[in-house]
Write a protein that holds these residues in place. Structure first.
Motif, PDB file in Angstrom:
ATOM      1  N   SER A  19       0.781  -1.053   0.013  1.00 23.13           N
ATOM      2  CA  SER A  19       0.052   0.028   0.016  1.00 23.13           C
ATOM      3  C   SER A  19       0.824   1.527   0.073  1.00 23.13           C
ATOM      4  N   LYS A  20       2.046   1.247   0.704  1.00 25.93           N
ATOM      5  CA  LYS A  20       2.904   2.316   0.750  1.00 25.93           C
ATOM      6  C   LYS A  20       3.402   2.544  -0.688  1.00 25.93           C
ATOM      7  N   ARG A  21       3.903   1.515  -1.240  1.00 26.96           N
ATOM      8  CA  ARG A  21       4.303   1.751  -2.756  1.00 26.96           C
ATOM      9  C   ARG A  21       3.341   2.152  -3.453  1.00 26.96           C
ATOM     10  N   LEU A  22       2.169   1.798  -3.651  1.00 32.25           N
ATOM     11  CA  LEU A  22       1.109   2.198  -4.515  1.00 32.25           C
ATOM     12  C   LEU A  22       0.861   3.671  -4.165  1.00 32.25           C
ATOM     13  N   CYS A  23       1.019   4.204  -3.154  1.00 33.51           N
ATOM     14  CA  CYS A  23       0.700   5.731  -2.559  1.00 33.51           C
ATOM     15  C   CYS A  23       1.912   6.514  -2.977  1.00 33.51           C
ATOM     16  N   LEU A  24       3.030   6.034  -3.201  1.00 38.41           N
ATOM     17  CA  LEU A  24       4.238   6.786  -3.617  1.00 38.41           C
ATOM     18  C   LEU A  24       4.064   7.298  -4.913  1.00 38.41           C
ATOM     19  N   LYS A  25       4.419   8.748  -5.226  1.00 37.02           N
ATOM     20  CA  LYS A  25       4.024   9.294  -6.309  1.00 37.02           C
ATOM     21  C   LYS A  25       5.533   9.792  -6.969  1.00 37.02           C
ATOM     22  N   ASN A  26       6.623  10.032  -5.942  1.00 35.46           N
ATOM     23  CA  ASN A  26       7.634  10.554  -6.296  1.00 35.46           C
ATOM     24  C   ASN A  26       8.662   9.339  -6.054  1.00 35.46           C
ATOM     25  N   LYS A  27       9.180   8.830  -7.016  1.00 31.12           N
ATOM     26  CA  LYS A  27      10.090   7.468  -7.086  1.00 31.12           C
ATOM     27  C   LYS A  27      11.436   8.012  -7.420  1.00 31.12           C
ATOM     28  N   THR A  28      11.842   9.181  -7.700  1.00 27.98           N
ATOM     29  CA  THR A  28      13.385   9.212  -8.250  1.00 27.98           C
ATOM     30  C   THR A  28      14.083  10.364  -7.235  1.00 27.98           C
ATOM     31  N   MET A  29      13.442  10.223  -6.067  1.00 29.85           N
ATOM     32  CA  MET A  29      14.130  11.041  -5.000  1.00 29.85           C
ATOM     33  C   MET A  29      15.546  10.938  -4.776  1.00 29.85           C
ATOM     34  N   THR A  30      16.193  11.735  -4.400  1.00 34.25           N
ATOM     35  CA  THR A  30      17.731  11.579  -3.820  1.00 34.25           C
ATOM     36  C   THR A  30      17.436  11.837  -2.142  1.00 34.25           C
ATOM     37  N   VAL A  31      17.964  10.999  -1.588  1.00 28.00           N
ATOM     38  CA  VAL A  31      17.965  10.927  -0.137  1.00 28.00           C
ATOM     39  C   VAL A  31      19.314  10.944   0.384  1.00 28.00           C
ATOM     40  N   PHE A  32      19.707  11.943   1.013  1.00 30.87           N
ATOM     41  CA  PHE A  32      20.847  12.253   1.674  1.00 30.87           C
ATOM     42  C   PHE A  32      20.614  11.945   3.340  1.00 30.87           C
ATOM     43  N   SER A  33      20.933  10.643   3.786  1.00 34.07           N
ATOM     44  CA  SER A  33      20.546  10.232   5.188  1.00 34.07           C
ATOM     45  C   SER A  33      22.105   9.856   5.881  1.00 34.07           C
ATOM     46  N   SER A  34      21.814  10.466   7.279  1.00 36.62           N
ATOM     47  CA  SER A  34      23.146  10.417   7.988  1.00 36.62           C
ATOM     48  C   SER A  34      23.412   8.911   8.449  1.00 36.62           C
ATOM     49  N   ASN A  35      22.529   7.975   8.249  1.00 33.87           N
ATOM     50  CA  ASN A  35      22.694   6.581   8.568  1.00 33.87           C
ATOM     51  C   ASN A  35      21.850   5.735   7.638  1.00 33.87           C
ATOM     52  N   CYS A  36      21.661   4.476   7.991  1.00 31.61           N
ATOM     53  CA  CYS A  36      20.839   3.593   7.075  1.00 31.61           C
ATOM     54  C   CYS A  36      19.502   3.692   6.826  1.00 31.61           C
ATOM     55  N   ASN A  37      18.870   4.699   7.819  1.00 32.98           N
ATOM     56  CA  ASN A  37      17.260   5.077   7.865  1.00 32.98           C
ATOM     57  C   ASN A  37      16.887   5.254   6.375  1.00 32.98           C
ATOM     58  N   GLY A  38      17.632   6.061   5.598  1.00 26.97           N
ATOM     59  CA  GLY A  38      17.247   6.435   4.230  1.00 26.97           C
ATOM     60  C   GLY A  38      17.302   5.160   3.254  1.00 26.97           C
ATOM     61  N   ALA A  39      18.238   4.263   3.463  1.00 24.11           N
ATOM     62  CA  ALA A  39      18.188   3.251   2.642  1.00 24.11           C
ATOM     63  C   ALA A  39      16.945   2.047   3.040  1.00 24.11           C
ATOM     64  N   TYR A  40      16.778   2.203   4.377  1.00 23.71           N
ATOM     65  CA  TYR A  40      15.314   1.275   4.524  1.00 23.71           C
ATOM     66  C   TYR A  40      14.133   1.810   4.059  1.00 23.71           C
ATOM     67  N   MET A  41      14.080   3.180   4.218  1.00 21.38           N
ATOM     68  CA  MET A  41      12.888   3.659   3.644  1.00 21.38           C
ATOM     69  C   MET A  41      12.831   3.412   1.834  1.00 21.38           C
ATOM     70  N   LEU A  42      13.862   3.586   1.322  1.00 24.20           N
ATOM     71  CA  LEU A  42      13.915   3.547  -0.199  1.00 24.20           C
ATOM     72  C   LEU A  42      13.651   1.887  -0.545  1.00 24.20           C
ATOM     73  N   HIS A  43      14.222   1.039   0.202  1.00 27.35           N
ATOM     74  CA  HIS A  43      14.269  -0.418   0.030  1.00 27.35           C
ATOM     75  C   HIS A  43      12.827  -0.747   0.250  1.00 27.35           C
ATOM     76  N   ASP A  44      11.820  -0.265   1.335  1.00 27.22           N
ATOM     77  CA  ASP A  44      10.708  -0.493   1.589  1.00 27.22           C
ATOM     78  C   ASP A  44       9.664   0.020   0.460  1.00 27.22           C
ATOM     79  N   LEU A  45       9.953   0.916  -0.057  1.00 29.32           N
ATOM     80  CA  LEU A  45       9.249   1.377  -1.265  1.00 29.32           C
ATOM     81  C   LEU A  45       9.718   0.866  -2.374  1.00 29.32           C
ATOM     82  N   GLY A  46      10.730   0.201  -2.697  1.00 29.60           N
ATOM     83  CA  GLY A  46      11.060  -0.390  -3.794  1.00 29.60           C
ATOM     84  C   GLY A  46      11.965   0.701  -4.811  1.00 29.60           C
TER      85      GLY A  46
END
Length: 207
Positions: A19-46
């Motif tokens: 459901s999260k992936r279906l609701c996501l409209k912006n799929k090409t964002m650059t995420v500058f993250s201070s640790n692995c949180n950004g990677a987990y977000m992007l991974h869960d969103l595919g």
């Protein structure tokens, strides 16, 4: 947990992620993250990684330097350094240090950094930070003042004076937020990160 209940919990989580992936409209964002949180977000969103700051971490002062002038650091050479009490690769770019704990070798980490650095889209950037690793009040204030439209710093207590601060309950006695990619101690599979609606956060980009 019995096998049937575990099946139900995993199935519910799969639907939740879908459901999260279906609701996501912006799929090409650059995420500058201070640790692995950004990677987990992007991974869960595919989502693909349009940023080199995945599978690694920064100290707060180094992350703030990086996002204050990303083009400087993205175009500079990464070199390997040795730290006696660390058993994973560590990189140095100019005056910032990268802790490459999720890579098998420095060569692998450097190649991934350089490959993903070429994908960065500075017109679609989101900053993600946490109040870990000795992060101070002044550093939270500095982060909040950065000239980025989309940014969030996860904190262990409320900071109403900072619009970018997002309070994650449960770590008030720890002095900092915990590992937000861990599962919460509850029946349904939710990460601490899921307290924050990051789909809505990423969808703020005006295309």
């Amino acid at each position: 947990m019995n096998k049937f209940l575990e099946f139900i919990v995993r199935a519910e989580h799969k639907l939740y992620v879908t459901s999260k992936r279906l609701c996501l409209k912006n799929k090409t964002m650059t995420v500058f993250s201070s640790n692995c949180n950004g990677a987990y977000m992007l991974h869960d969103l595919g989502c693909p990684f349009y940023s080199p700051t995945v599978n690694l971490s920064f100290l707060p002062e180094h992350f703030l330097k990086f996002v204050s002038d990303p083009q400087k650091y993205l175009s500079a050479e990464m070199r390997e350094i040795q730290i006696s009490d660390i058993d994973y690769p560590v990189g140095q770019i100019e005056d910032i240090r990268l802790y490459l704990m999720h890579y098998a070798s420095f060569a692998e980490a450097k190649a991934a950094w350089e490959r993903r650095a070429r994908r960065v889209n500075m017109d679609n950037v989101f900053l993600v930070m946490t109040d870990k690793d000795g992060c101070t009040y002044d550093q939270i204030k500095q982060f909040d003042a950065l000239p980025y439209e989309h940014k969030v710093i996860f904190t262990h207590k409320e900071y109403p004076e900072f619009s970018s601060a997002y309070y994650i309950p449960g770590f008030e006695g720890d002095g900092e937020v915990g590992i937000l990619s861990d599962w919460k101690p509850q029946l349904l599979r939710r990460r601490w990160l899921d307290d924050f609606d990051y789909v809505r956060f990423f969808n703020q980009q005006k295309n």
